[in-house]
Design a protein around this motif. Structure first.
Motif, short mmCIF file in Angstrom:
data_model
loop_
_atom_site.label_atom_id
_atom_site.label_comp_id
_atom_site.label_asym_id
_atom_site.label_seq_id
_atom_site.Cartn_x
_atom_site.Cartn_y
_atom_site.Cartn_z
N TRP A 7 0.84 -1.20 0.00
CA TRP A 7 0.00 0.00 0.00
C TRP A 7 0.88 1.26 0.00
O TRP A 7 0.60 2.21 -0.73
N SER A 8 1.91 1.24 0.82
CA SER A 8 2.77 2.42 0.93
C SER A 8 3.75 2.55 -0.22
O SER A 8 4.17 3.66 -0.57
N SER A 9 4.10 1.43 -0.84
CA SER A 9 5.04 1.48 -1.96
C SER A 9 4.70 0.37 -2.94
O SER A 9 5.34 -0.69 -2.96
N PRO A 10 3.68 0.57 -3.78
CA PRO A 10 3.28 -0.48 -4.73
C PRO A 10 4.39 -0.81 -5.71
O PRO A 10 5.18 0.06 -6.08
N SER A 11 4.42 -2.05 -6.13
CA SER A 11 5.48 -2.52 -7.02
C SER A 11 5.41 -1.85 -8.39
O SER A 11 6.40 -1.81 -9.12
N THR A 12 4.25 -1.31 -8.74
CA THR A 12 4.09 -0.67 -10.05
C THR A 12 4.53 0.80 -10.05
O THR A 12 4.51 1.44 -11.10
N ARG A 13 4.91 1.33 -8.90
CA ARG A 13 5.29 2.74 -8.81
C ARG A 13 6.64 2.98 -9.51
O ARG A 13 7.65 2.35 -9.16
N PRO A 14 6.72 3.90 -10.48
CA PRO A 14 7.98 4.17 -11.17
C PRO A 14 8.99 4.82 -10.22
O PRO A 14 8.62 5.47 -9.24
N PRO A 15 10.29 4.68 -10.52
CA PRO A 15 11.33 5.28 -9.66
C PRO A 15 11.17 6.78 -9.48
O PRO A 15 11.41 7.31 -8.40
N LEU A 16 10.77 7.49 -10.55
CA LEU A 16 10.61 8.94 -10.45
C LEU A 16 9.53 9.29 -9.43
O LEU A 16 9.71 10.20 -8.59
N ILE A 17 8.42 8.58 -9.47
CA ILE A 17 7.33 8.84 -8.52
C ILE A 17 7.75 8.46 -7.11
O ILE A 17 7.42 9.16 -6.14
N GLU A 18 8.52 7.41 -6.99
CA GLU A 18 9.03 7.01 -5.67
C GLU A 18 9.88 8.13 -5.08
O GLU A 18 9.77 8.44 -3.88
N THR A 19 10.70 8.75 -5.91
CA THR A 19 11.54 9.86 -5.44
C THR A 19 10.69 11.05 -5.00
O THR A 19 10.94 11.66 -3.96
N LEU A 20 9.65 11.34 -5.78
CA LEU A 20 8.79 12.48 -5.44
C LEU A 20 8.00 12.23 -4.16
O LEU A 20 7.88 13.12 -3.31
N VAL A 21 7.45 11.02 -4.04
CA VAL A 21 6.60 10.71 -2.89
C VAL A 21 7.40 10.58 -1.60
O VAL A 21 6.94 10.99 -0.53
N SER A 22 8.60 10.04 -1.70
CA SER A 22 9.39 9.75 -0.51
C SER A 22 10.30 10.90 -0.09
O SER A 22 10.79 10.92 1.05
N GLY A 23 10.55 11.85 -0.97
CA GLY A 23 11.50 12.93 -0.66
C GLY A 23 10.83 14.26 -0.41
O GLY A 23 9.60 14.38 -0.35
N VAL A 24 11.65 15.28 -0.25
CA VAL A 24 11.15 16.62 0.03
C VAL A 24 10.41 17.22 -1.17
O VAL A 24 9.62 18.15 -1.02
N ASP A 25 10.64 16.69 -2.37
CA ASP A 25 9.98 17.21 -3.57
C ASP A 25 8.48 16.89 -3.59
O ASP A 25 7.77 17.34 -4.49
N ARG A 26 8.03 16.12 -2.61
CA ARG A 26 6.61 15.79 -2.53
C ARG A 26 5.75 17.05 -2.45
O ARG A 26 4.61 17.07 -2.92
N TYR A 27 6.30 18.11 -1.84
CA TYR A 27 5.54 19.34 -1.65
C TYR A 27 6.00 20.46 -2.58
O TYR A 27 5.73 21.62 -2.34
N ASN A 28 6.70 20.09 -3.65
CA ASN A 28 7.14 21.06 -4.65
C ASN A 28 6.04 21.22 -5.69
O ASN A 28 5.74 20.30 -6.45
N PRO A 29 5.39 22.39 -5.75
CA PRO A 29 4.25 22.56 -6.67
C PRO A 29 4.60 22.37 -8.14
O PRO A 29 3.73 22.08 -8.95
N SER A 30 5.86 22.52 -8.48
CA SER A 30 6.25 22.35 -9.88
C SER A 30 6.15 20.89 -10.34
O SER A 30 6.20 20.62 -11.54
N ASN A 31 5.99 19.97 -9.38
CA ASN A 31 5.91 18.55 -9.72
C ASN A 31 4.47 18.05 -9.80
O ASN A 31 4.25 16.86 -10.05
N VAL A 32 3.50 18.93 -9.62
CA VAL A 32 2.12 18.47 -9.58
C VAL A 32 1.69 17.85 -10.91
O VAL A 32 0.93 16.87 -10.94
N SER A 33 2.18 18.39 -12.02
CA SER A 33 1.79 17.85 -13.33
C SER A 33 2.30 16.42 -13.52
O SER A 33 1.64 15.60 -14.16
N ILE A 34 3.48 16.11 -12.94
CA ILE A 34 4.02 14.75 -13.02
C ILE A 34 3.11 13.78 -12.26
O ILE A 34 2.79 12.69 -12.74
N LEU A 35 2.69 14.19 -11.07
CA LEU A 35 1.81 13.35 -10.27
C LEU A 35 0.44 13.20 -10.91
O LEU A 35 -0.17 12.12 -10.85
N GLU A 36 -0.06 14.27 -11.54
CA GLU A 36 -1.36 14.18 -12.22
C GLU A 36 -1.28 13.23 -13.41
O GLU A 36 -2.21 12.45 -13.66
#
Length: 252
Positions: A7-36
């Motif tokens: 649930w916290s780290s699905p096997s299908t999650r790409p490395p880039l998304i893992e970096t965004l979700v797990s790091g400080v960039d999670r709250y960087n508004p410039s990354n919202v389009s990547i998450l969308e």
């Protein structure tokens, strides 16, 4: 059912998304389009990543100008079929209150209208009221949600059926095929094919046998306690002391 780790780290999650979700960039508004974009990948591929979707809602909280109602609705649709997990409630907790009259420059915000419907559907799934869920979902009241959103969510109805299957496996060792059909919104050949895919057996009388699992098997449990004689003596002595009447003071 998914484990906490998946649930916290699905096997299908790409490395880039893992970096965004797990790091400080999670709250960087410039990354919202990547998450969308990742959310819409989930919509198209039947994958699901709750934490990544929660990160979008958190960014919308911090940056109201980024708010996209279509994205929010799709997040709630994906969370809807995670029942009985609390994903839907987690998403709701991150939504700001928006009046039904709220509108952008181009068109009205559909979220205030659809949110009560999504909440009602979620409540029915949580309560395992599957026939009522399907009745509401097929109604004209939910037409806008079906035609504009769930139709684009690949495998949505099957994901709802998986919620029903988990509940049936936990509660039944056998169930009538007609009753099961009301839970799955299937009948006839479609129901037979679905049950066969699950590996369940249907008798000639129309009774579906659910394979044994820890939830649907009633097993008697014998609890045996070993009390030493010395412990018993202490219990009896204590009971004798507490049973003696209290002394009544004599008043002269």
């Amino acid at each position: 059912m998914a484990s906490a780790a998946n649930w916290s780290s699905p096997s299908t999650r790409p490395p880039l998304i893992e970096t965004l979700v797990s790091g400080v960039d999670r709250y960087n508004p410039s990354n919202v389009s990547i998450l969308e974009d990742y959310l819409y990948h989930q919509i198209r591929s039947e994958e699901y990543d709750c934490l990544a979707n929660l990160a979008i809602l958190k960014l919308y909280q911090f940056n109201p100008d980024l708010y996209n109602p279509d994205v929010v609705i799709n997040i709630l649709i994906k969370a809807l079929t995670s029942s009985p997990f609390p994903d839907f409630s987690l998403c709701i907790s991150l939504l700001d209150e928006r009046p039904a009259s709220a509108a952008s420059q181009d068109e009205p915000d559909p979220l205030p209208t659809l949110l009560p419907i999504l909440t009602a559907l979620h409540s029915l799934l949580q309560q395992c009221r599957f026939p009522t869920f399907w009745t509401l979902y097929r109604s004209t009241e939910v037409e806008a949600l079906r035609d504009n959103y769930t139709v684009e969510c690949v495998g949505f109805e099957d994901a709802v059926r998986e919620v029903a299957v988990r509940a049936v496996k936990a509660a039944f060792s056998s169930i009538g095929s007609e009753r099961l059909g009301t839970y799955l919104d299937l009948s006839g050949a479609d129901l037979s094919a679905y049950v066969e895919k699950l590996g369940w057996i249907v008798s000639n009388s129309g009774v579906v046998s659910i394979p044994a699992n820890p939830d649907n098997q009633i097993e008697s449990t014998v609890v045996q306690e070993n009390i030493q004689l010395s412990q018993l003596t202490k219990v009896i002595a204590h009971a004798a002391q507490t049973s003696q009447p209290a002394a009544v003071p004599v008043v002269n």
